[in-house]
Design an enzyme around this catalytic site. Structure first.
Site, PDB file in Angstrom:
ATOM      1  N   GLU A   1       0.887  -1.182  -0.064  1.00 37.08           N
ATOM      2  CA  GLU A   1       0.061  -0.129   0.039  1.00 37.08           C
ATOM      3  C   GLU A   1       0.986   1.279   0.079  1.00 37.08           C
ATOM      4  O   GLU A   1       2.068   1.398   0.216  1.00 37.08           O
ATOM      5  CB  GLU A   1      -0.948  -0.106   1.243  1.00 37.08           C
ATOM      6  CG  GLU A   1      -0.296  -0.390   2.501  1.00 37.08           C
ATOM      7  CD  GLU A   1       0.894   0.434   2.945  1.00 37.08           C
ATOM      8  OE1 GLU A   1       0.864   1.398   2.896  1.00 37.08           O
ATOM      9  OE2 GLU A   1       1.939  -0.533   3.401  1.00 37.08           O
TER      10      GLU A   1
ATOM     11  N   GLU B   1       4.255  -0.661   1.427  1.00 33.78           N
ATOM     12  CA  GLU B   1       4.556  -1.210   0.179  1.00 33.78           C
ATOM     13  C   GLU B   1       4.566  -2.536  -0.503  1.00 33.78           C
ATOM     14  O   GLU B   1       4.621  -3.039  -1.505  1.00 33.78           O
ATOM     15  CB  GLU B   1       6.023  -0.489  -0.487  1.00 33.78           C
ATOM     16  CG  GLU B   1       6.116   0.965  -0.557  1.00 33.78           C
ATOM     17  CD  GLU B   1       7.470   1.594  -1.046  1.00 33.78           C
ATOM     18  OE1 GLU B   1       8.175   0.541  -1.536  1.00 33.78           O
ATOM     19  OE2 GLU B   1       7.780   2.756  -0.926  1.00 33.78           O
TER      20      GLU B   1
END
Length: 350
Positions: free
Chosen positions: A173, A316
């Site tokens: 994310e 991420e």
């Protein structure tokens, strides 16, 4: 795609296959149990996939990006525009997740599910729920329909990645202030004060950690999210990318695709997923444990033991991608390592 039909289709893992896998593992040319957690991972992969020799290559990595209205409260060390700037960095291949995914020859997709600005960039799939959530310090972050839409989009992107050939799923994310949403979700589901969950996130000082916890606790008091209703919880204090990660994991489990969990925000989405399906947790492995205090709480709730502890807090999907070679090695061990009989090696007598 029907969200509820996908959820209903998730079945328990194949326990019998796991038992057969352990019999095979114990007959490989090594002392019983000598490969420790790698043996456990191998057995879990067999249970998840229902096969004796699971293949987890390539991994699919989906990074969902969205903005959060709660950023207006000053809970992050970075301004909101960094979300869009980092999406551009992903698109140009310059972020950690790009480097790590390239290293393991994974399939990477970047999805704008709610960035507050237009993302017309090559390499970014745009499927917005909205232009960022609302400020949940003042009102619900999204509507119930938007929460369900975010889950649906996650399912659709997981389907796309699996159809590209992914045999294992990692979700990551990007979204400034998303640790605030994750903290609110986990505090609500764990039934603990926000101050026990909140960490430094992007690197805020200790006094701001206290402020961040107070913002969350006041918001929970204001909105009263129902921990028994994951859609209500997501809609009141969540994020579009958190909903999308939840949906992607649910879809992967419905197709018996192993899920390798990343950090705190990822596991907050995983926790939501477990409240929607009693079996989805069985398809999850924990890649690592970050330095966020809420991550350990969440991993404990998920009953997952992390493969790595590297003092990370990036997100991420980066930590999970770093752990992926260990999972790949576990799968290769099953298929490629010789048995005692095959290698004409005498077994121990104890």
């Amino acid at each position: 795609m029907d969200v509820w039909k996908v959820i209903e289709s998730i079945r328990p893992v194949d326990v019998q296959m796991g038992q057969e896998a352990m019999g095979h593992i114990n007959n490989l040319t090594k002392p019983v149990g000598s490969l420790g957690e790698i043996e456990r991972v191998a057995m879990e992969l067999c249970k998840m996939t229902g096969t004796q020799f699971p293949d987890v290559f390539p991994t699919g990595v989906i990074v969902f990006a969205a903005d959060h209205g709660i950023a207006a409260e000053g809970v992050s060390a970075y301004p909101q525009e960094v979300t869009a700037q980092m999406v551009a960095n992903f698109a140009s291949g310059g972020a950690a997740v790009n480097v790590f995914t390239n290293h393991v020859k994974g399939l990477l997709e970047i999805v704008d599910v709610g960035v507050a600005s237009n993302m017309d960039l090559a390499g970014v799939h745009v499927q917005k729920v909205g232009y960022g959530t609302k400020n949940f310090a003042k009102e619900p972050a999204m509507t119930r329909d938007e929460a369900l839409l975010s889950i649906k989009i996650g399912m659709e992107r997981a389907k796309h990645t699996i159809e590209r050939g992914a045999r294992l799923l990692i979700v990551g994310e990007m979204g400034i202030a998303n640790t605030t949403s994750a903290s609110a979700i986990v505090a609500s589901l764990a039934g603990v004060p926000a101050r026990t969950v909140v960490g430094t996130g992007t690197g805020i000082p200790s006094e701001k950690v206290t402020f961040k916890a107070e913002v969350i606790e006041k918001a929970i008091d204001l909105l009263n999210p129902d921990p028994q209703d994951p859609i209500d919880l997501l809609s009141k204090v969540g994020g579009f990318e958190i909903g999308a990660m939840c949906g992607a994991m649910l879809y992967a489990a419905s197709k018996q695709i192993p899920i390798l969990l990343d950090g705190f925000i990822c596991t907050s989405a995983a926790l939501l997923a477990t409240r929607l399906s009693e079996h989805v947790k069985e398809y999850m492995l924990a890649g690592h444990q970050s330095v966020e205090p809420g991550h350990k709480i969440t991993l404990d709730l998920l009953e997952k033991k992390p493969l790595l502890t590297l003092n990370m807090r990036l997100g991420e999907g980066s930590g999970a991608v770093l752990a992926y070679p260990l999972v790949q090695a576990a799968a290769k061990m099953l298929k490629e390592m010789a048995t005692f009989e095959g290698a004409s090696v005498s077994k121990g007598t104890i």
